[in-house]
Write an enzyme that holds these catalytic residues in place. Sequence first.
Site, PDB file in Angstrom:
ATOM      1  N   GLU A   1      20.661  52.673  49.610  1.00 55.74           N
ATOM      2  CA  GLU A   1      20.265  54.078  49.646  1.00 55.74           C
ATOM      3  C   GLU A   1      20.351  54.670  48.244  1.00 55.74           C
ATOM      4  O   GLU A   1      21.446  54.745  47.679  1.00 55.74           O
ATOM      5  CB  GLU A   1      21.217  54.870  50.548  1.00 55.74           C
ATOM      6  CG  GLU A   1      21.197  54.495  52.003  1.00 55.74           C
ATOM      7  CD  GLU A   1      22.210  55.311  52.789  1.00 55.74           C
ATOM      8  OE1 GLU A   1      21.794  56.009  53.725  1.00 55.74           O
ATOM      9  OE2 GLU A   1      23.409  55.262  52.478  1.00 55.74           O
TER      10      GLU A   1
ATOM     11  N   ASP B   1      25.336  50.994  51.142  1.00 57.49           N
ATOM     12  CA  ASP B   1      25.437  52.404  51.488  1.00 57.49           C
ATOM     13  C   ASP B   1      25.589  53.232  50.213  1.00 57.49           C
ATOM     14  O   ASP B   1      26.370  52.874  49.314  1.00 57.49           O
ATOM     15  CB  ASP B   1      26.646  52.620  52.407  1.00 57.49           C
ATOM     16  CG  ASP B   1      26.693  53.998  53.016  1.00 57.49           C
ATOM     17  OD1 ASP B   1      25.770  54.323  53.778  1.00 57.49           O
ATOM     18  OD2 ASP B   1      27.645  54.740  52.734  1.00 57.49           O
TER      19      ASP B   1
END
Length: 516
Positions: A248, A219
């Site tokens: 990400e 993340d």
Amino acid sequence: SVVVDLKRTNPANWSTPKGSSRPQVDSVIYEMHVRDFTVDPSSGVKPEWRGKYLGLTQTGTTVPGSSQKTGLDYLKDLGVTDVHLLPIQNFNPANSGVYNWGYETTLFNVPEEQYSTRPNEPLNTILETKLMIQAMHKVGLRVVMDVVYNHTVPAGGDDSAFWQTVPYFYFRTNDQGQLVNESGVGNAVNDDHAMVRKYVRDSVSFWLREYGIDGYRFDLIGMFNKQTVQDIARTLRKIRPDVVLYGEPWTGGGPTRFGKGSQRGTGFAVFNDNIRNAMRGDLDGTKAGFVMGGLTSTTQIMKGIIGSITDFTDSPLETVNYVSAHDNLTLWDKLDKAMPDAPLELKASAAQLAGAIVLTSQGVPFLEGGAEIGRTKGGNNNSYNTGDKDNRFDWARAAQFSGVREYYKGLIAIRKSHRAFRLWDAKDVREVLAFIPENRLPTSTIAYTLNGAKVSDSWKQILVVLHGSKNAETMQLPLGTWRVAANGVTASASASLGTVSGSLKLEPLSAYILYQ
């Protein structure tokens, strides 16, 4: 926390994978939340296991009163290779009794207890986590864990293990000693410090060795610096050469240290929001993208098709292609919003076209769990804490989208059967893939050939056509007779759907895979 002999938590016949040389472009990743997937009674999972780790171990489940597969059997039948689980590391104790996605980690080396059938028994929670992983491995599925090492909840005080170990050390602060908010949740773990990097390295290694995890989705990896990412990749690939690593390349509002392009040569892949945005139009609005018949430029999609090697990657191994994920509107909710007056059949065609782009492009394909069965969250674009009514998989609703599901299943089988769709070297992409010039194609159409013979594919020549117009058109085909593996309705790796030559009729919002 408890002190425990972890050997006591191993299921019968427990073993962890040794790994192979498998490149990560061989993955077809399916994203889900442990609770969402089985919590609804329509899952057919026994009541005490619904929404739990054990819900993902039960076999033979169907929608009650039907033969429609659900749960673990459904995943195996669909053909995906890797199951991406939203965070299962122990998270914010304030949310242990309520619904949450889990992007609020508190203890990184402990599984979240709310998905255990006996959450007050730590050994049982560990056992059931391992039983879930073992069940997936048994049917040939790999497990990717979503991890959030760059911010924590709580950040400081008595309830933070990091703060109690060394106050301030683990977090980024400003000149006044205040925590800086680069994550959107009030803090940022400071990976400039070698001992912080060591903690992350040790933690991801622990889950790999102890739990048999097969990969990680990071993340907000854009918050970390390149040295940390390289350190993680180097360490894990020594343990498991085939570990899947992606994240990400953005942040929750702070500076981006590891953006698209930073992953070059690291062994990491990053989400390709360029191809996503071109397909969708926008994330949560009414703008129609390519798959909905919008006037989106085809440039970003074409860059994505070649694994972004002319854009931000050194090879297709470094890009994750997707159209939707847990964040923002589901694919189906986005189609409803951008195509409000379109009949269900045309929306289904748009979903199939999106799946075809993701599953035939070079790179790592990633599917939002449920996109292929009409999953809706009622238009909620941020359902992280809104409970089962928005987030559950409604397996009964899935019945009306069986055609879309079978189309995705066929596309996955085609990808897995033909190496021309899974090239891992930029040189191969340049030698194998060639676009047909746009001036030879109908409007809003992308077409390209793959020279399968160059990579020993059983399909010597492959033609992929992606038609992003709501109008039917006719396309002139390259010379020869072509067998049809996928058209606007059906996709099959095993049975030819007929032959065509000379020209091909393109139905509205449709994809075609032809071969010789």
